[in-house]
Design an enzyme around this catalytic site. Structure first.
Site, PDB file in Angstrom:
ATOM      1  N   HIS A  81       1.004  -1.164  -0.110  1.00 15.99           N
ATOM      2  CA  HIS A  81      -0.076  -0.090  -0.049  1.00 15.99           C
ATOM      3  C   HIS A  81       1.074   1.302  -0.132  1.00 15.99           C
ATOM      4  O   HIS A  81       0.620   2.241   0.524  1.00 15.99           O
ATOM      5  CB  HIS A  81      -1.067   0.075   0.996  1.00 15.99           C
ATOM      6  CG  HIS A  81      -1.930  -1.013   1.251  1.00 15.99           C
ATOM      7  ND1 HIS A  81      -3.108  -1.280   0.498  1.00 15.99           N
ATOM      8  CD2 HIS A  81      -1.820  -2.294   1.735  1.00 15.99           C
ATOM      9  CE1 HIS A  81      -3.941  -1.979   0.845  1.00 15.99           C
ATOM     10  NE2 HIS A  81      -3.193  -2.853   1.521  1.00 15.99           N
ATOM     11  N   ASN A 154     -10.342  -2.705   2.513  1.00 15.11           N
ATOM     12  CA  ASN A 154      -9.896  -2.824   1.030  1.00 15.11           C
ATOM     13  C   ASN A 154     -11.279  -2.559   0.335  1.00 15.11           C
ATOM     14  O   ASN A 154     -12.253  -2.423   0.773  1.00 15.11           O
ATOM     15  CB  ASN A 154      -9.473  -4.131   0.777  1.00 15.11           C
ATOM     16  CG  ASN A 154      -7.988  -4.333   0.941  1.00 15.11           C
ATOM     17  OD1 ASN A 154      -7.272  -3.352   1.103  1.00 15.11           O
ATOM     18  ND2 ASN A 154      -7.414  -5.700   1.089  1.00 15.11           N
ATOM     19  N   TYR A 368       0.767  -4.006  12.157  1.00 16.46           N
ATOM     20  CA  TYR A 368       0.896  -2.469  11.925  1.00 16.46           C
ATOM     21  C   TYR A 368       1.561  -1.822  12.839  1.00 16.46           C
ATOM     22  O   TYR A 368       2.366  -0.596  12.551  1.00 16.46           O
ATOM     23  CB  TYR A 368      -0.833  -2.057  11.935  1.00 16.46           C
ATOM     24  CG  TYR A 368      -1.307  -2.835  10.452  1.00 16.46           C
ATOM     25  CD1 TYR A 368      -1.439  -4.038  10.329  1.00 16.46           C
ATOM     26  CD2 TYR A 368      -1.678  -1.956   9.454  1.00 16.46           C
ATOM     27  CE1 TYR A 368      -2.327  -4.654   9.483  1.00 16.46           C
ATOM     28  CE2 TYR A 368      -2.404  -2.522   8.261  1.00 16.46           C
ATOM     29  CZ  TYR A 368      -2.689  -3.809   8.171  1.00 16.46           C
ATOM     30  OH  TYR A 368      -3.116  -4.258   7.099  1.00 16.46           O
TER      31      TYR A 368
HETATM   32 FE1  HDE Z   1      -2.459  -4.621   5.715  1.00 12.54          FE
HETATM   33  N1  HDE Z   1      -0.477  -4.128   6.085  1.00 12.54           N
HETATM   34  N2  HDE Z   1      -1.784  -6.546   6.221  1.00 12.54           N
HETATM   35  N3  HDE Z   1      -4.199  -5.778   4.821  1.00 12.54           N
HETATM   36  N4  HDE Z   1      -3.148  -3.092   4.880  1.00 12.54           N
HETATM   37  C1  HDE Z   1      -0.381  -2.913   5.791  1.00 12.54           C
HETATM   38  O1  HDE Z   1       0.950  -1.286   7.355  1.00 12.54           O
HETATM   39  C2  HDE Z   1      -0.592  -6.831   6.855  1.00 12.54           C
HETATM   40  C3  HDE Z   1      -4.739  -6.777   5.311  1.00 12.54           C
HETATM   41  C4  HDE Z   1      -4.478  -2.611   4.443  1.00 12.54           C
HETATM   42  O2  HDE Z   1      -3.225   3.627   3.735  1.00 12.54           O
HETATM   43  C5  HDE Z   1       1.007  -2.351   6.391  1.00 12.54           C
HETATM   44  O3  HDE Z   1       1.187   1.105   7.766  1.00 12.54           O
HETATM   45  C6  HDE Z   1      -0.832  -8.128   7.294  1.00 12.54           C
HETATM   46  C7  HDE Z   1      -5.907  -6.969   4.810  1.00 12.54           C
HETATM   47  C8  HDE Z   1      -4.401  -1.245   4.221  1.00 12.54           C
HETATM   48  O4  HDE Z   1      -1.373   3.322   5.504  1.00 12.54           O
HETATM   49  C9  HDE Z   1       1.570  -3.707   6.926  1.00 12.54           C
HETATM   50  C10 HDE Z   1      -1.736  -8.586   6.747  1.00 12.54           C
HETATM   51  C11 HDE Z   1      -6.386  -5.796   4.677  1.00 12.54           C
HETATM   52  C12 HDE Z   1      -2.994  -0.658   4.056  1.00 12.54           C
HETATM   53  C13 HDE Z   1       0.204  -4.553   6.708  1.00 12.54           C
HETATM   54  C14 HDE Z   1      -2.461  -7.876   5.867  1.00 12.54           C
HETATM   55  C15 HDE Z   1      -5.270  -5.036   4.570  1.00 12.54           C
HETATM   56  C16 HDE Z   1      -2.277  -1.969   4.845  1.00 12.54           C
HETATM   57  C17 HDE Z   1       2.163  -1.753   5.652  1.00 12.54           C
HETATM   58  C18 HDE Z   1      -1.860 -10.280   6.712  1.00 12.54           C
HETATM   59  C19 HDE Z   1      -7.693  -5.693   4.193  1.00 12.54           C
HETATM   60  C20 HDE Z   1      -2.683   0.539   3.830  1.00 12.54           C
HETATM   61  C21 HDE Z   1       2.251  -0.428   5.970  1.00 12.54           C
HETATM   62  C22 HDE Z   1      -2.400 -10.646   8.186  1.00 12.54           C
HETATM   63  C23 HDE Z   1      -8.628  -5.774   5.350  1.00 12.54           C
HETATM   64  C24 HDE Z   1      -3.042   1.468   5.040  1.00 12.54           C
HETATM   65  C25 HDE Z   1       1.410  -0.070   7.171  1.00 12.54           C
HETATM   66  C26 HDE Z   1      -2.612   3.010   4.741  1.00 12.54           C
HETATM   67  C27 HDE Z   1      -1.026  -1.976   5.261  1.00 12.54           C
HETATM   68  C28 HDE Z   1       0.173  -5.652   7.171  1.00 12.54           C
HETATM   69  C29 HDE Z   1      -3.556  -8.065   5.455  1.00 12.54           C
HETATM   70  C30 HDE Z   1      -5.433  -3.494   4.400  1.00 12.54           C
HETATM   71  C31 HDE Z   1       2.699  -4.476   6.564  1.00 12.54           C
HETATM   72  C32 HDE Z   1       0.579  -8.846   8.100  1.00 12.54           C
HETATM   73  C33 HDE Z   1      -6.814  -8.515   4.879  1.00 12.54           C
HETATM   74  C34 HDE Z   1      -5.523  -0.616   3.207  1.00 12.54           C
HETATM   75  O5  HDE Z   1       1.346  -3.602   8.575  1.00 12.54           O
END
Ligand code: HDE
Length: 693
Positions: A81, A154, A368
């Site tokens: 993202h 999402n 996060y």
């Molecule tokens: Fe994320 N995800 N994600 N994700 N995600 C990040 O956090 C992570 C997942 C989502 O505009 C990171 O600050 C893991 C699902 C959005 O700043 C990180 C898993 C969904 C954004 C991270 C998921 C998301 C992130 C990278 C599996 C939809 C952007 C930078 C368990 C429900 C937020 C940060 C923004 C961002 C980890 C799965 C949505 C690395 C470990 C499912 C919208 O922490």
């Protein structure tokens, strides 16, 4: 003039300084420019030198401070993202959920809770383009009176994997391949499909990713989903499960694939610019906020496990209840300070809301917070204004990198009776977790109820209109044609056989396979589920020009009356109308008046518009007949299924472009018919302009 004699001392208030730079003379009350330590700067044009052509002196602390700050102006981009756009706004509750939760943000009707929303692509880096085929992040941080509530979702309600432990593998597979450093921002390559072909749980989300949901027309026209089940907890401590949904007021809309591809060259910042322009023009994007509420007992009866993030709950099973709205009404003052530094946390929930046992959510609860330590450089990122709660907050955490606050007094612990105003826990109003009963043998286990990977993939595919089904099949053919390894392509078609045999056959044909490969083995055979029309885009698309854009291609001598009628009608229908001309200075119309252009033809192709008009004099038409950009303008508008209004000159250009007009091409004078047609896409035209799988 000798080199030496060019040197002069630069008095601080000189109009022309050393080397002939013009000092700004715009008037106004410019504050003195200083160093970061408050020392006023006399000369910001020249470094300190030993003589006019001599070496630069290490002593120049102003030079060193400025360059050193610049050297450190980037922070690590998000691992996923990374490319995103954000805006400020508010959430307003329209219907109380007091029966289900005591969270004030969900019970105080009419209260406007400030928020910051960020939309993003997933795979590409921060400098990648806005319009690749990709899932979009939909993250909302609500600064509630009881602390920050972040809904980090999402634009698709399901996810690729069931367990957080697979996330690094999924992301490493989709990101650019590590040895070659490409492809950027795209899933159409071997490593992604290698991983997917070995991960049957991902096939359902793949269906969504191959649909037009991943090529949205605008960030303002996307749905948003919290994805996981959460819990609501009421005053009596009763828990109800909930799924959160955002629905765009402008309606859900996507581009067509060829258009999305060409948008990458037309405007790298297509979505960001669109959001910026809408908000700064006062056309504030708005979403309805809805919930799906269900009890544990109801969940038991679902033919899937709601704790499995690869599953959605059809609206036909649990209807959506609209309870509020989100409006984005202020563009950030500074992209870095706000959009880049904002840190979203699924852990940010408020009393009255709680997590479910979804194992994907549980893993996110760690990730996060952890990622911000390297991205934002230390444990005090919550003090950055965009991240800080807007309600009072206090605890005994201290010190660390970039501590911005100056905590007072001797007490940095709890309990304490030493000073009367040190923060203490609040047993009655503080956050409490739901007291769920948990038991079971410890182990690295995947629940049996997570084993059906294809029924909802099938339900999703079969619920689409035939146009949308053709788009899904065609995008699979596109993506798998970029996969160089034959056995991966075959394995993917094997999975599609479990989704729908006809889909598998279409994709196999599109890939030039002579025989269908064997179907993938399944743990649980797929079931046929009832179609859910709510899963469509085209079926749900609003016939509307609200928030859309019409482009009028003109040249010298174009008919001023037709242009003014078109502009009036477009504006009345809610569209922005832009003039495209061969030169940015504009054109001279029939009446002799000058019409300034909003875009120069070569840099303003028809991909940037939802519908176009071509109004040209005869001379204008013959001049543009030799201009590839003009020919592409109409060819692409036609190919992207847009309504086209033409006068005689426009018709001549269409002829040059070799287009046979259809029902979506009409006389520019007939503004009413044009506007009606411009409110939608001409899906019936598609089989005449491209071969779909
Ligand atoms: Fe994320 N995800 N994600 N994700 N995600 C990040 O956090 C992570 C997942 C989502 O505009 C990171 O600050 C893991 C699902 C959005 O700043 C990180 C898993 C969904 C954004 C991270 C998921 C998301 C992130 C990278 C599996 C939809 C952007 C930078 C368990 C429900 C937020 C940060 C923004 C961002 C980890 C799965 C949505 C690395 C470990 C499912 C919208 O922490």
């Amino acid at each position: 003039m000798s080199k030496k004699s060019r040197a002069s001392k630069s008095p601080p208030d000189a109009a022309v300084g050393n080397g002939g730079e013009i000092h700004q003379t715009s008037g106004g009350t410019h504050p003195a420019m200083t160093t970061n330590h408050g020392v006023s700067i006399a000369d910001n044009q020249n470094s300190l030198k030993a003589g006019p052509r001599g070496p630069v002196l290490l002593e120049d602390f102003m030079l060193r401070e400025k360059i050193s700050h610049f050297d450190h102006e980037r922070i690590p981009e998000r691992i996923v993202h990374a490319r995103g756009s954000g805006a400020h706004g508010f959430f307003e509750l329209t219907q109380s959920l007091a029966e289900f939760t005591h969270a004030r943000v969900l019970t105080e009707v009419g209260v406007k809770t400030p928020l910051f929303a960020r939309f993003s692509t997933v795979a590409g880096g921060a400098g990648s383009v806005d319009t690749p085929r990709d899932v979009r992040g939909f993250a909302v941080k609500m600064y509630t009176s009881e602390g920050n509530w972040d809904l980090v979702g999402n634009n698709i309600p399901v996810f690729f994997i069931q367990d957080a432990i697979k996330f690094p593998d999924l992301i490493h597979a989709v990101k650019m391949e590590p040895d070659r450093g490409f492809p950027q921002a795209g899933s159409a390559h071997d490593t992604f499909y290698d991983f997917i072909s070995l991960t049957p749980e991902a096939i359902h989300m793949l269906m969504w990713a191959m649909s037009d949901r991943t090529i949205p027309r605008s960030l303002r026209m996307m749905e948003g989903f919290g994805v996981h089940s959460f819990r609501l907890i009421n005053e009596a401590g009763k828990s109800t499960f909930v799924k959160f949904h955002w629905r765009p007021k402008l309606g859900l809309q996507s581009t067509v694939w060829d258009e999305a591809v060409k948008l990458q060259s037309a405007d790298n910042d297509f979505h960001r610019r669109d959001l910026f322009e809408a908000i700064t023009a006062g056309n504030f994007p708005e979403w309805e906020f809805s919930v799906q509420l269900f009890t544990e007992a109801e969940a038991e009866a679902f033919p899937f496990d709601h704790l499995d993030a690869t599953k959605f709950i059809p609206e036909e099973l649990v209807p959506l209840k609209v309870i509020g709205r989100m409006v984005l009404d202020r563009w950030p003052d500074n992209f870095f300070a706000e959009t880049e530094q904002v840190a979203f946390f699924p852990t940010n929930i408020v009393p009255g809301i709680d997590f479910s046992n979804d194992p994907l959510l549980q893993g996110r609860l760690f990730s996060y917070q952890d990622t911000q330590l390297s991205r934002l450089g230390g444990p005090n990122f919550h003090q950055i204004p965009i991240n800080a709660p807007k309600c009072p907050f206090a605890n005994h955490q201290r010190d660390g990198h970039m501590q911005m606050a100056t905590p007072k007094g001797r007490v940095a612990y709890e309990p304490s009776n030493l000073v009367p105003d040190s923060p203490r826990e609040s047993p009655t109003s503080g956050f409490r977790s739901f007291a769920s009963e948990e038991s079971g043998a410890k182990g690295r286990i995947r629940a049996e109820s997570f084993a059906d990977h294809y029924s909802q993939a099938r339900q999703f595919f079969r619920s689409q209109t035939s146009t949308e089904q053709a788009h899904i099949a065609s995008s699979l053919v596109f993506e798998l044609s970029k996969v160089q390894t034959q056995f991966i392509r075959e394995a993917m078609v094997g999975h599609l056989r479990q989704v729908d045999e006809s889909l598998a056959q279409r994709v196999a044909d599109g890939l030039g396979m002579e025989e269908l490969p064997p179907a993938a083995p399944t743990a649980v055979p797929a079931e046929d589920r009832p179609n859910s029309p709510a899963l469509q885009i085209i079926g749900k698309m609003k016939a509307s020009l609200e928030g859309r854009c019409i482009g009028i291609l003109v040249n010298d001598g174009s008919d001023s009356k037709i242009i003014s009628e078109l502009r009036k009608a477009g504006a009345a229908a809610g569209a922005t109308v832009k003039i495209v001309a061969p030169k940015i200075g504009g054109v001279k119309l029939t009446g002799g008046e000058r019409l300034p252009a909003d875009g120069q033809l070569a840099g303003t192709p028809s991909m940037l518009f939802d519908a176009v008009a071509v109004v040209l004099s005869n001379e204008g038409a013959s001049a543009l007949a030799k201009d590839g950009a003009a020919i592409d303008f109409v060819r692409n508008a036609f190919g992207h299924l847009k309504a086209i209004a033409i006068d005689a000159g426009g018709q001549a250009l269409m002829q040059t472009a070799g287009i046979t007009p259809d029902a979506g091409v009409m006389a520019a004078q007939d503004t009413e018919a044009f506007i009606a047609c411009a409110k939608t896409r001409l899906w019936d035209r598609e089989p005449n302009v491209r071969t779909l799988a």
